[in-house]
Design an enzyme around this catalytic site. Structure first.
Site, PDB file in Angstrom:
ATOM      1  N   CYS A 262       0.807  -1.226   0.000  1.00 54.65           N
ATOM      2  CA  CYS A 262       0.000   0.000   0.000  1.00 54.65           C
ATOM      3  C   CYS A 262       0.837   1.273   0.000  1.00 54.65           C
ATOM      4  CB  CYS A 262      -0.998  -0.011   1.157  1.00 54.65           C
ATOM      5  SG  CYS A 262      -0.266   0.077   2.809  1.00 54.65           S
ATOM      6  N   HIS A 310      -2.719   1.294   6.934  1.00 53.07           N
ATOM      7  CA  HIS A 310      -3.042   1.215   5.508  1.00 53.07           C
ATOM      8  C   HIS A 310      -3.174   2.620   4.937  1.00 53.07           C
ATOM      9  CE1 HIS A 310      -4.283  -0.880   1.901  1.00 53.07           C
ATOM     10  NE2 HIS A 310      -5.313  -0.057   1.762  1.00 53.07           N
ATOM     11  N   HIS A 322      -5.667   1.985  -4.401  1.00 48.81           N
ATOM     12  CA  HIS A 322      -4.815   1.418  -3.345  1.00 48.81           C
ATOM     13  C   HIS A 322      -4.443  -0.015  -3.658  1.00 48.81           C
ATOM     14  CE1 HIS A 322      -7.941  -0.895  -0.711  1.00 48.81           C
ATOM     15  NE2 HIS A 322      -8.403  -0.795  -1.934  1.00 48.81           N
TER      16      HIS A 322
END
Length: 348
Positions: A262, A310, A322
């Site tokens: 990520c 994240h 993402h």
């Protein structure tokens, strides 16, 4: 009317994200399966979420340790070069001191300037006195320089030793984080491996349903009505880079070009736009400028979960790009489909 169009546009994005959407596919078409270990699929989904979340936290720890190790290695290289240069200087100064000592020995224990002081010639005496002062100052300066350089070498050596210790500690953290990541991902794959093909398909639908529910609740709050920011020039470049990676697989610790995690995706996207940012989502949250959700614009980074484990890049119309987790590819998703911690802006 503008608000209605924005909401319709946002919903269109979400429909695209869901690839046909859970609303377009009757859930009744699936016979409710029972996993082999008698857990409900919803329990399996929650357990997988936790395993992959923990793996993401460990991945951040690994990436942070790796970044620190690179920095420490660079410092050690600089110190090594300084030590080599310092030692060469010490050798030159010692050679000069040795030459002065040999000259004094050849003059019967007195340097040439001192011998001139003994001359009966007034001019020679004055010239010798001047040379003596110059020589004394030069010798004093040389000895001071030698002492200072030797002290610097000791400091460089001590600093290098400290950096080595920090580097070794970082490597141990990397090793531990790597083991944690592999253990979590292995456990998740093992759990998913117990499911039949139909169960895995239904599990994916459950994930989509959960994301869609959260995104719908986020949009229903009216938050999108207030978000009107336009991307900066660099922000547009970062968005173009990130969206061009859609379809590439998530791999922990990866930062392209064939795969990403990520924060690898977001850091590389901004690097392509000429703006270096921290490598991990936690450091991105800690170091970059924080802004209100209502003020965000395309290119801004949305940090998720209470532990900042994240990150996704906002691309407008209530959506992000993402890299979700192992087993998934870089994709477009609803910005509110996960718990938002906050928003940061790389280009101030």
């Amino acid at each position: 009317m503008g608000v209605i169009r924005k909401r319709n546009s946002a919903m269109a994005v979400i429909a695209l994200v869901c690839a046909g959407s859970v609303l377009a596919t009757p859930t009744a078409a699936y016979a409710k399966p029972t996993p082999k270990d008698d857990k409900s699929l919803e329990e399996v989904r929650k357990e997988l979420d936790k395993l992959y979340h923990d793996a993401a936290v460990a991945t951040d720890a690994y990436n942070a340790a790796e970044e620190k190790a690179d920095k420490q290695s660079g410092e050690i290289v600089k110190l090594a070069r300084a030590i080599v240069a310092g030692q060469e200087k010490v050798d030159r100064l010692k050679a000069r001191a040795g030459a002065a000592a040999r000259a004094q020995y050849r003059g019967g224990g007195l340097p040439p300037e001192a011998q001139l002081l003994l001359s009966d010639d007034p001019q020679q005496f004055l010239t010798g006195a001047g040379r003596l002062r110059q020589g004394a100052h030069a010798t004093e300066g040389m000895l001071s320089d030698l002492k200072r350089t030797q002290e610097d070498l000791k400091t460089y050596a001590a600093d290098a030793s400290d950096h080595w210790k920090t580097l070794e500690a970082g490597r141990k953290k990397q090793d531990k984080a790597k083991k944690d990541i592999k253990a979590k991902i292995s456990a998740a794959k093992k759990l998913e491996g117990k499911l039949e093909k139909e169960e895995r398909a239904r599990l994916l639908k459950l994930e989509e349903e959960a994301e869609y529910k959260q995104q719908t609740a986020w949009l229903s709050s009216g938050v999108l009505d207030e978000i009107n920011g336009r991307a900066s020039g660099r922000g547009k470049k970062a968005v173009r880079y990130a969206t061009a990676q859609v379809g590439k697989p998530y791999v922990w610790g990866a930062e392209g070009p064939g795969s990403f995690d990520c924060s690898g995706l977001t850091s590389q996207a901004w690097a392509s736009a000429g703006r270096g940012i921290p490598r991990t989502s936690q450091e991105q949250w800690r170091q970059l400028k924080r802004i209100a959700v209502k003020d965000m614009r395309p290119g801004d980074l949305i940090i998720y979960n209470d532990d900042a484990s994240h990150v996704g890049m906002y691309i407008g119309e209530g959506a992000i790009v993402h890299a979700p987790r192992p087993g998934r590819n870089v994709t477009i998703a609803g910005a509110g489909s996960m718990p938002i911690l906050g928003v940061v802006r790389p280009d101030k």
